[in-house]
Design a protein around this motif. Structure first.
Motif, PDB file in Angstrom:
ATOM      1  N   ASP A   1      10.255   7.993 -12.797  1.00 61.01           N
ATOM      2  CA  ASP A   1      10.809   9.413 -13.235  1.00 61.01           C
ATOM      3  C   ASP A   1      10.691   9.350 -14.599  1.00 61.01           C
ATOM      4  O   ASP A   1      11.905   9.505 -15.281  1.00 61.01           O
ATOM      5  CB  ASP A   1      12.119   9.441 -12.646  1.00 61.01           C
ATOM      6  N   LEU A   2       9.622   9.455 -15.180  1.00 60.15           N
ATOM      7  CA  LEU A   2       9.371   9.287 -16.818  1.00 60.15           C
ATOM      8  C   LEU A   2       8.997  10.542 -17.144  1.00 60.15           C
ATOM      9  O   LEU A   2       8.115  10.687 -18.521  1.00 60.15           O
ATOM     10  CB  LEU A   2       8.391   8.205 -17.381  1.00 60.15           C
ATOM     11  N   GLY A   3       9.288  11.726 -16.875  1.00 56.40           N
ATOM     12  CA  GLY A   3       8.945  13.118 -17.307  1.00 56.40           C
ATOM     13  C   GLY A   3       9.371  13.652 -18.499  1.00 56.40           C
ATOM     14  O   GLY A   3       8.888  14.447 -19.193  1.00 56.40           O
ATOM     15  N   ALA A   4      10.271  12.762 -19.144  1.00 57.81           N
ATOM     16  CA  ALA A   4      11.017  12.807 -20.266  1.00 57.81           C
ATOM     17  C   ALA A   4      10.695  12.369 -21.508  1.00 57.81           C
ATOM     18  O   ALA A   4      11.277  12.080 -22.772  1.00 57.81           O
ATOM     19  CB  ALA A   4      12.531  13.496 -20.293  1.00 57.81           C
ATOM     20  N   LEU A   5       9.969  11.161 -21.160  1.00 56.36           N
ATOM     21  CA  LEU A   5       9.675  10.139 -21.937  1.00 56.36           C
ATOM     22  C   LEU A   5       9.206  10.381 -23.472  1.00 56.36           C
ATOM     23  O   LEU A   5       8.442  11.564 -23.485  1.00 56.36           O
ATOM     24  CB  LEU A   5       8.608   8.996 -21.467  1.00 56.36           C
ATOM     25  N   GLY A   6       9.747   9.570 -24.434  1.00 53.67           N
ATOM     26  CA  GLY A   6       9.356  10.038 -25.551  1.00 53.67           C
ATOM     27  C   GLY A   6      10.186   9.338 -26.872  1.00 53.67           C
ATOM     28  O   GLY A   6      11.178   8.671 -26.618  1.00 53.67           O
ATOM     29  N   VAL A   7       9.787   9.552 -28.177  1.00 54.94           N
ATOM     30  CA  VAL A   7      10.398   8.908 -29.162  1.00 54.94           C
ATOM     31  C   VAL A   7      11.751   9.199 -29.530  1.00 54.94           C
ATOM     32  O   VAL A   7      11.889  10.578 -29.629  1.00 54.94           O
ATOM     33  CB  VAL A   7       9.354   9.013 -30.225  1.00 54.94           C
TER      34      VAL A   7
ATOM     35  N   HIS B   1      -2.406  14.951  -8.584  1.00 61.21           N
ATOM     36  CA  HIS B   1      -1.462  15.934  -9.104  1.00 61.21           C
ATOM     37  C   HIS B   1      -2.129  17.352  -9.048  1.00 61.21           C
ATOM     38  O   HIS B   1      -3.270  17.655  -9.032  1.00 61.21           O
ATOM     39  CB  HIS B   1      -1.280  15.582 -10.580  1.00 61.21           C
ATOM     40  N   GLY B   2      -1.226  18.199  -8.605  1.00 62.63           N
ATOM     41  CA  GLY B   2      -1.779  19.796  -8.283  1.00 62.63           C
ATOM     42  C   GLY B   2      -0.563  20.825  -8.198  1.00 62.63           C
ATOM     43  O   GLY B   2       0.727  20.277  -8.338  1.00 62.63           O
ATOM     44  N   ALA B   3      -1.086  21.846  -8.305  1.00 65.66           N
ATOM     45  CA  ALA B   3       0.199  22.847  -7.995  1.00 65.66           C
ATOM     46  C   ALA B   3      -0.140  24.088  -7.370  1.00 65.66           C
ATOM     47  O   ALA B   3      -1.521  24.431  -7.101  1.00 65.66           O
ATOM     48  CB  ALA B   3       0.604  23.332  -9.677  1.00 65.66           C
TER      49      ALA B   3
ATOM     50  N   GLY C   1       9.905  27.361 -10.635  1.00 72.70           N
ATOM     51  CA  GLY C   1      10.991  28.008 -11.220  1.00 72.70           C
ATOM     52  C   GLY C   1      12.174  26.850 -11.463  1.00 72.70           C
ATOM     53  O   GLY C   1      13.492  27.232 -11.957  1.00 72.70           O
ATOM     54  N   SER C   2      12.065  25.674 -11.220  1.00 77.77           N
ATOM     55  CA  SER C   2      12.885  24.690 -11.212  1.00 77.77           C
ATOM     56  C   SER C   2      13.255  23.914 -12.467  1.00 77.77           C
ATOM     57  O   SER C   2      14.032  23.478 -12.918  1.00 77.77           O
ATOM     58  CB  SER C   2      12.798  23.618 -10.074  1.00 77.77           C
ATOM     59  N   GLY C   3      12.190  24.441 -13.578  1.00 81.58           N
ATOM     60  CA  GLY C   3      12.223  23.676 -14.741  1.00 81.58           C
ATOM     61  C   GLY C   3      11.719  22.370 -15.019  1.00 81.58           C
ATOM     62  O   GLY C   3      11.537  21.904 -16.016  1.00 81.58           O
ATOM     63  N   LEU C   4      11.567  21.736 -13.803  1.00 82.67           N
ATOM     64  CA  LEU C   4      10.605  20.229 -13.758  1.00 82.67           C
ATOM     65  C   LEU C   4       9.200  20.514 -13.808  1.00 82.67           C
ATOM     66  O   LEU C   4       8.790  21.552 -13.304  1.00 82.67           O
ATOM     67  CB  LEU C   4      11.021  19.797 -12.393  1.00 82.67           C
ATOM     68  N   SER C   5       8.872  19.715 -14.730  1.00 82.26           N
ATOM     69  CA  SER C   5       7.340  19.678 -14.988  1.00 82.26           C
ATOM     70  C   SER C   5       6.556  18.486 -14.431  1.00 82.26           C
ATOM     71  O   SER C   5       6.817  17.525 -15.335  1.00 82.26           O
ATOM     72  CB  SER C   5       6.867  20.132 -16.339  1.00 82.26           C
ATOM     73  N   LEU C   6       6.016  18.215 -13.520  1.00 79.79           N
ATOM     74  CA  LEU C   6       5.269  17.151 -13.121  1.00 79.79           C
ATOM     75  C   LEU C   6       3.940  16.849 -13.754  1.00 79.79           C
ATOM     76  O   LEU C   6       3.599  15.739 -14.167  1.00 79.79           O
ATOM     77  CB  LEU C   6       4.869  17.306 -11.620  1.00 79.79           C
ATOM     78  N   GLY C   7       3.620  17.942 -14.446  1.00 85.46           N
ATOM     79  CA  GLY C   7       2.401  17.657 -15.398  1.00 85.46           C
ATOM     80  C   GLY C   7       2.600  16.920 -16.627  1.00 85.46           C
ATOM     81  O   GLY C   7       2.005  16.112 -17.050  1.00 85.46           O
ATOM     82  N   ARG C   8       3.841  17.227 -17.163  1.00 88.71           N
ATOM     83  CA  ARG C   8       4.508  16.170 -18.254  1.00 88.71           C
ATOM     84  C   ARG C   8       4.474  14.943 -17.779  1.00 88.71           C
ATOM     85  O   ARG C   8       4.152  13.929 -18.605  1.00 88.71           O
ATOM     86  CB  ARG C   8       5.910  17.093 -18.694  1.00 88.71           C
TER      87      ARG C   8
ATOM     88  N   GLN D   1       0.801  -1.189   0.102  1.00 89.81           N
ATOM     89  CA  GLN D   1      -0.062   0.101  -0.065  1.00 89.81           C
ATOM     90  C   GLN D   1       1.039   1.365  -0.009  1.00 89.81           C
ATOM     91  O   GLN D   1       0.536   2.192   0.182  1.00 89.81           O
ATOM     92  CB  GLN D   1      -0.986   0.002   1.099  1.00 89.81           C
ATOM     93  N   ARG D   2       2.153   1.051  -0.166  1.00 87.56           N
ATOM     94  CA  ARG D   2       3.148   2.237  -0.108  1.00 87.56           C
ATOM     95  C   ARG D   2       2.475   3.064  -1.393  1.00 87.56           C
ATOM     96  O   ARG D   2       2.486   2.628  -2.220  1.00 87.56           O
ATOM     97  CB  ARG D   2       4.618   1.872   0.152  1.00 87.56           C
ATOM     98  N   ARG D   3       2.868   4.584  -1.175  1.00 89.58           N
ATOM     99  CA  ARG D   3       2.891   5.590  -2.015  1.00 89.58           C
ATOM    100  C   ARG D   3       3.909   6.667  -2.015  1.00 89.58           C
ATOM    101  O   ARG D   3       4.842   6.669  -1.118  1.00 89.58           O
ATOM    102  CB  ARG D   3       1.558   6.377  -1.869  1.00 89.58           C
ATOM    103  N   PHE D   4       4.057   7.328  -3.013  1.00 88.99           N
ATOM    104  CA  PHE D   4       5.298   8.216  -3.083  1.00 88.99           C
ATOM    105  C   PHE D   4       4.761   9.627  -3.650  1.00 88.99           C
ATOM    106  O   PHE D   4       3.525   9.636  -4.392  1.00 88.99           O
ATOM    107  CB  PHE D   4       6.191   7.921  -4.091  1.00 88.99           C
ATOM    108  N   VAL D   5       5.039  10.539  -2.885  1.00 93.53           N
ATOM    109  CA  VAL D   5       4.735  12.028  -3.402  1.00 93.53           C
ATOM    110  C   VAL D   5       5.864  12.788  -3.806  1.00 93.53           C
ATOM    111  O   VAL D   5       7.075  12.793  -3.143  1.00 93.53           O
ATOM    112  CB  VAL D   5       3.965  12.672  -2.361  1.00 93.53           C
ATOM    113  N   LYS D   6       5.819  13.297  -5.153  1.00 92.47           N
ATOM    114  CA  LYS D   6       6.896  14.122  -5.404  1.00 92.47           C
ATOM    115  C   LYS D   6       6.630  15.595  -5.661  1.00 92.47           C
ATOM    116  O   LYS D   6       5.403  15.807  -5.776  1.00 92.47           O
ATOM    117  CB  LYS D   6       7.152  13.874  -7.090  1.00 92.47           C
ATOM    118  N   TRP D   7       7.625  16.272  -5.483  1.00 91.00           N
ATOM    119  CA  TRP D   7       7.501  17.867  -5.432  1.00 91.00           C
ATOM    120  C   TRP D   7       8.629  18.682  -6.164  1.00 91.00           C
ATOM    121  O   TRP D   7       9.616  18.303  -6.278  1.00 91.00           O
ATOM    122  CB  TRP D   7       7.360  18.483  -3.997  1.00 91.00           C
ATOM    123  N   ALA D   8       8.272  19.438  -7.257  1.00 88.63           N
ATOM    124  CA  ALA D   8       9.064  20.136  -8.028  1.00 88.63           C
ATOM    125  C   ALA D   8       8.721  21.476  -7.567  1.00 88.63           C
ATOM    126  O   ALA D   8       7.573  22.298  -7.720  1.00 88.63           O
ATOM    127  CB  ALA D   8       8.701  19.865  -9.368  1.00 88.63           C
ATOM    128  N   PRO D   9      10.073  22.439  -7.074  1.00 87.33           N
ATOM    129  CA  PRO D   9       9.719  23.730  -6.838  1.00 87.33           C
ATOM    130  C   PRO D   9       9.653  24.477  -7.989  1.00 87.33           C
ATOM    131  O   PRO D   9       9.979  24.258  -9.021  1.00 87.33           O
ATOM    132  CB  PRO D   9      11.053  24.088  -6.205  1.00 87.33           C
TER     133      PRO D   9
END
Length: 262
Positions: free
Chosen positions: A206-212, A82-84, A55-62, A45-53
């Motif tokens: 950590d698949l925020g940049a996944l793509g072809v 997901h939220g911001a 101005g960091s350039g990280l996009s958790l929406g992506r 049942q474990r979960r994980f929460v990520k946070w991107a400050p």
């Protein structure tokens, strides 16, 4: 800043505290851009929460978009929320079986971890359908985004540190022909493969940049990261587990692009 498990206490942003309520948070990762990941609970049942400050350039929406797409084909975290707010973004996911390939157990016994990274990356590339993927991580698209002002030169590896921005751009303009087009992970460093206790890979995170892209975009970084995490001598075993011979030209190109990519 070096990515890894935080050695000191970290402040929990208000948005994250609001999401998790009274659940106990254990910080498990801080990346080079200040992003943080906490584990909630343990067992199935474990979960994980990520946070991107902000101005960091990280996009958790992506990452949300990519996780929801990839989850139909391969083991990746299931998005729970997901939220911001003005301070940053948060992403809540369900946990996957297994532990990171840089868990202390595998740092002490790199052989199974390296094999799992190579085998897991090959399985990912074989499972994700290129024709159906809406995300682009091609060299052309990435190079087009590189500007001298966007290069984080303090993060460049020692082998690229002496190159001027003009030299970097000139080398990146000579893109190698595509070996095999796949849906790449986008950050295939060792920590992002999970292993079961028997040494088999169990999923990717950590698949925020996944793509072809050409598969060497992933392989260059995956092999490179074995040296960062396990020491020298593990690049060839990873490629053997993947099922491919080394390609020095593509390895060198995609490592330079990794350093220069904003």
């Amino acid at each position: 800043m070096i990515a890894g498990r935080p050695a000191e206490p970290v402040e929990v942003p208000a948005s994250v505290a609001a999401v998790v309520g009274t659940a106990q948070l254990t910080p498990v990762w801080r990346n080079q851009l200040g992003g943080l990941t906490w584990e909630l609970g343990d067992g199935p049942q474990r979960r994980f929460v990520k946070w991107a400050p902000a101005g960091s350039g990280l996009s958790l929406g992506r990452e949300v978009e990519r996780l929801r797409w990839a989850a139909r084909f391969t083991p990746v975290p299931v998005v729970l929320g997901h939220g911001a707010d003005v301070d940053g973004e948060w992403l809540l996911t369900a946990g996957l079986p297994g532990r990171s390939a840089v868990d202390p157990r595998w740092l002490a016994d790199p052989g199974p971890a390296v094999h799992a990274i190579g085998a897991g990356l090959r399985a990912l590339h074989d499972a994700l359908p290129v024709a159906d993927c809406p995300f682009d991580w091609s060299a052309g698209a990435r190079v087009a985004a590189v500007r001298p002002a966007s290069m984080r030169r303090e993060r460049f590896s020692s082998e690229h540190a002496a190159l001027s921005p003009a030299e970097v751009l000139a080398r990146l303009a000579d893109v190698p022909d595509v070996d095999r087009l796949v849906v790449c992970h986008g950050d295939a460093c060792a920590p992002n493969t999970l292993l079961r206790d028997d040494g088999r890979w169990s999923g990717h995170v950590d698949l925020g940049a996944l793509g072809v892209a050409d598969r060497w975009a992933d392989l260059a970084v995956a092999t490179w990261s074995t040296g960062w995490n396990y020491g020298p001598g593990w690049e060839r075993p990873l490629l053997e587990a993947y099922g491919i011979e080394p390609d020095p030209v593509r390895l060198a190109y995609y490592r330079l692009l990794w350093d220069a990519d904003p």
